[in-house]
Design a protein around this motif. Structure first.
Motif, mmCIF file in Angstrom:
data_model
loop_
_atom_site.group_PDB
_atom_site.id
_atom_site.type_symbol
_atom_site.label_atom_id
_atom_site.label_comp_id
_atom_site.label_asym_id
_atom_site.label_seq_id
_atom_site.Cartn_x
_atom_site.Cartn_y
_atom_site.Cartn_z
ATOM 1 N N ALA A 17 0.963 -1.284 0.040
ATOM 2 C CA ALA A 17 -0.161 -0.054 0.172
ATOM 3 C C ALA A 17 0.790 1.307 0.000
ATOM 4 O O ALA A 17 1.818 1.288 0.748
ATOM 5 N N TYR A 21 -3.975 1.235 4.730
ATOM 6 C CA TYR A 21 -5.095 0.486 5.462
ATOM 7 C C TYR A 21 -4.634 0.393 6.780
ATOM 8 O O TYR A 21 -3.496 -0.457 7.479
ATOM 9 N N TRP A 22 -5.283 0.978 7.987
ATOM 10 C CA TRP A 22 -4.695 0.722 9.456
ATOM 11 C C TRP A 22 -6.069 0.933 10.056
ATOM 12 O O TRP A 22 -6.492 2.063 10.149
ATOM 13 N N LYS A 24 -9.987 -0.794 11.630
ATOM 14 C CA LYS A 24 -11.335 -1.479 11.038
ATOM 15 C C LYS A 24 -12.603 -0.704 11.495
ATOM 16 O O LYS A 24 -12.706 -0.059 12.638
ATOM 17 N N ASN A 30 -14.509 -7.817 9.079
ATOM 18 C CA ASN A 30 -13.315 -7.260 8.652
ATOM 19 C C ASN A 30 -13.292 -6.061 7.453
ATOM 20 O O ASN A 30 -12.712 -6.059 6.471
ATOM 21 N N ARG A 74 -8.571 -19.457 10.079
ATOM 22 C CA ARG A 74 -8.952 -18.489 9.134
ATOM 23 C C ARG A 74 -9.117 -18.891 7.795
ATOM 24 O O ARG A 74 -9.988 -18.232 7.103
ATOM 25 N N SER A 109 -0.400 -12.278 3.675
ATOM 26 C CA SER A 109 -1.834 -12.719 3.960
ATOM 27 C C SER A 109 -2.521 -12.033 2.540
ATOM 28 O O SER A 109 -3.521 -12.687 2.150
ATOM 29 N N SER A 141 -8.524 -11.249 4.825
ATOM 30 C CA SER A 141 -7.442 -10.183 5.296
ATOM 31 C C SER A 141 -7.644 -8.969 4.373
ATOM 32 O O SER A 141 -7.843 -9.093 3.390
ATOM 33 N N GLY A 142 -7.735 -7.839 5.142
ATOM 34 C CA GLY A 142 -8.122 -6.457 4.402
ATOM 35 C C GLY A 142 -7.201 -6.310 3.370
ATOM 36 O O GLY A 142 -7.771 -5.918 2.057
ATOM 37 N N SER A 143 -5.802 -6.581 3.256
ATOM 38 C CA SER A 143 -5.202 -6.117 2.262
ATOM 39 C C SER A 143 -5.322 -7.068 1.115
ATOM 40 O O SER A 143 -4.882 -6.807 -0.224
ATOM 41 N N ARG A 146 -6.932 -6.315 -2.382
ATOM 42 C CA ARG A 146 -6.336 -5.607 -3.358
ATOM 43 C C ARG A 146 -5.790 -6.532 -4.309
ATOM 44 O O ARG A 146 -5.256 -6.206 -5.466
ATOM 45 N N SER A 195 -0.352 -7.554 11.923
ATOM 46 C CA SER A 195 -1.231 -6.180 11.445
ATOM 47 C C SER A 195 -2.472 -6.292 12.036
ATOM 48 O O SER A 195 -2.998 -5.106 12.619
ATOM 49 N N THR A 196 -3.224 -7.438 12.149
ATOM 50 C CA THR A 196 -4.333 -7.505 12.781
ATOM 51 C C THR A 196 -4.479 -6.967 14.306
ATOM 52 O O THR A 196 -5.133 -6.084 14.798
ATOM 53 N N MET A 199 -3.125 -3.177 14.638
ATOM 54 C CA MET A 199 -4.354 -2.105 14.321
ATOM 55 C C MET A 199 -5.243 -1.901 15.270
ATOM 56 O O MET A 199 -5.647 -0.991 15.632
ATOM 57 N N MET A 246 0.714 6.394 9.627
ATOM 58 C CA MET A 246 0.176 5.099 10.098
ATOM 59 C C MET A 246 1.295 4.651 11.244
ATOM 60 O O MET A 246 0.686 4.081 12.577
ATOM 61 N N ASP A 286 5.674 -1.399 6.204
ATOM 62 C CA ASP A 286 4.374 -1.960 6.576
ATOM 63 C C ASP A 286 4.432 -2.552 7.955
ATOM 64 O O ASP A 286 5.271 -2.089 8.697
HETATM 65 C C1 DP6 Z 1 0.304 -2.161 7.274
HETATM 66 O O1 DP6 Z 1 -4.479 -6.806 5.870
HETATM 67 O O2 DP6 Z 1 -2.626 -7.698 7.269
HETATM 68 O O3 DP6 Z 1 0.363 -3.714 5.446
HETATM 69 O O4 DP6 Z 1 -7.345 -7.279 7.850
HETATM 70 O O5 DP6 Z 1 -6.322 -7.735 9.945
HETATM 71 O O6 DP6 Z 1 -5.746 -9.041 7.985
HETATM 72 P P1 DP6 Z 1 -5.998 -7.942 8.538
HETATM 73 O O7 DP6 Z 1 -4.703 -6.672 8.212
HETATM 74 P P2 DP6 Z 1 -3.873 -6.658 6.934
HETATM 75 O O8 DP6 Z 1 -3.185 -5.289 7.198
HETATM 76 C C2 DP6 Z 1 -2.241 -4.841 6.539
HETATM 77 C C3 DP6 Z 1 -1.783 -3.374 7.041
HETATM 78 C C4 DP6 Z 1 -0.640 -2.807 6.215
HETATM 79 C C5 DP6 Z 1 -1.277 -1.769 5.383
HETATM 80 C C6 DP6 Z 1 -1.710 -2.084 4.056
HETATM 81 O O9 DP6 Z 1 -1.463 -2.935 3.497
HETATM 82 O O10 DP6 Z 1 -2.743 -1.077 3.818
#
Ligand code: DP6
Length: 332
Positions: A17, A21-22, A24, A30, A74, A109, A141-143, A146, A195-196, A199, A246, A286
């Motif tokens: 990124a 993303y940081w 929820k 998620n 998961r 992830s 996983s949020g990232s 993408r 990261s979970t 954050m 972040m 990250d």
């Molecule tokens: C710092 O996607 O690993 O890489 O959704 O809890 O699995 P979860 O988190 P994750 O977080 C990524 C955080 C980061 C910034 C980013 O990739 O945007």
């Protein structure tokens, strides 16, 4: 139906990124609190085969040749989303491997869950949109939402309660502006705070968290414009700004979360000195100690040499921008 028909394998690529993303807005689904913007990376890939097999009593999951109970839970939960969709309960054999260090801040992830949902959807012969795959990947996983796409990718935080609009979309193909990335590996160890957890802890305890969330939309707009105009300096400014904010929000948590080591910090200085000398490069970091230097291809050799020469840098990985998920026929 033959088990053959219920098997598929795909390759998905990691992403980094530039606007992070940081945090929820909903933990159960998620859903991210902020949008994010990433580039997909060619050289960092996960290959995953999913085979639904009526003879299995449980999902059988192997990651890089090992079985991890935490990861398996998961993964099974994510497969359940697809099983619910097709109203089947058949368990799956999942074989997945990365060609890069897992859990060291290299977004394993992201490529992992993008590959998982794509392979599972293909194995089940589901005709679903990339948007739906992105939504399922996000649940893992949020990232990962993408990594369904290649090139420059824009992820919306969304507003829908069910999360159906918290999905990524492709912004520009890699050919629009083929940047390269030099990753300085400063530690191969698994990160201490994932990261979970990092954050969640930032959300719960950092007085800077709300300021972080408040600034995200402006950063995304600035990054989109910089990318459309291929304005390197503008993209450098907003990417470093988002990254440092972040980390500042995590540092101000109680107790503070610090992902960097000495080599990470030195790398920031090295990259900034290079840019001051006119080299088109900026850094991003990250939830781990690796430093990622994003540059114009004309600068890659120089950036690679400078980072590789730094004390504490164990090795460097150089990568171009990569594609979205692709099917592989010869998974062995
Ligand atoms: C710092 O996607 O690993 O890489 O959704 O809890 O699995 P979860 O988190 P994750 O977080 C990524 C955080 C980061 C910034 C980013 O990739 O945007």
């Amino acid at each position: 139906m033959s088990t053959n028909l219920q098997s598929a394998a795909v390759r998905a690529h990691a992403n980094i990124a530039l606007v992070k993303y940081w945090g929820k807005r909903d933990a159960a689904l998620n859903l991210p609190a902020v949008g994010s913007l990433s580039i997909t990376l060619e050289a960092l890939a996960t290959e995953t085969q999913v085979r639904f097999d009526p003879n299995l009593a449980e999902d059988d999951i192997s990651l890089n040749g090992e079985r991890s109970e935490k990861a398996a839970r998961r993964i099974s939960k994510t497969l359940d989303l697809l099983r619910d969709q097709t109203q089947i309960s058949t368990k799956a054999l999942v074989v997945s491997r990365n060609n890069f260090p897992t859990a060291a801040g290299l977004a394993s992830s992201a490529s992992g869950f993008a590959a998982l949902v794509s392979a599972a959807a293909q194995a089940l012969d589901l005709s679903v949109s990339d948007a739906r795959l992105s939504e399922w990947a996000r649940r893992g996983s949020g990232s990962a939402a993408r990594s369904i796409f290649g090139g420059f990718v824009d992820m919306a935080h969304g507003v829908a309660v069910d999360g159906s609009d918290s999905i990524a979309r492709p912004l520009h193909e890699a050919s629009h502006w083929p940047l390269e990335v030099v990753i300085a590996i400063t530690s191969e160890a698994s990160k201490k705070v994932g990261s979970t957890v990092g954050m969640d802890h930032t959300m719960a305890t950092s007085p800077y968290y709300s300021a972080w969330v408040d600034g995200a939309e402006a950063d995304l707009a600035a990054a989109r414009s910089a990318i459309t105009a291929r304005d390197f300096d503008a993209l450098a400014q907003v990417s470093e700004y988002s990254c440092l904010k972040m980390h500042a929000s995590a540092l101000a948590a109680h107790p503070g979360v610090l992902y960097w080591n000495a080599a990470t910090t030195n790398g920031i200085h090295t990259v900034r000195e290079l840019r001051q000398q006119g080299v088109p490069v900026f850094f991003t970091i990250d939830a781990g100690p690796q430093l990622k230097a994003v540059c114009e291809p004309s600068a890659t050799a120089q950036v690679k040499a400078a980072l590789a020469a730094m004390p504490g840098v164990q090795r460097v990985i150089t990568t171009a921008m990569g594609p979205g998920v692709t099917r592989i026929e010869d998974f062995a």
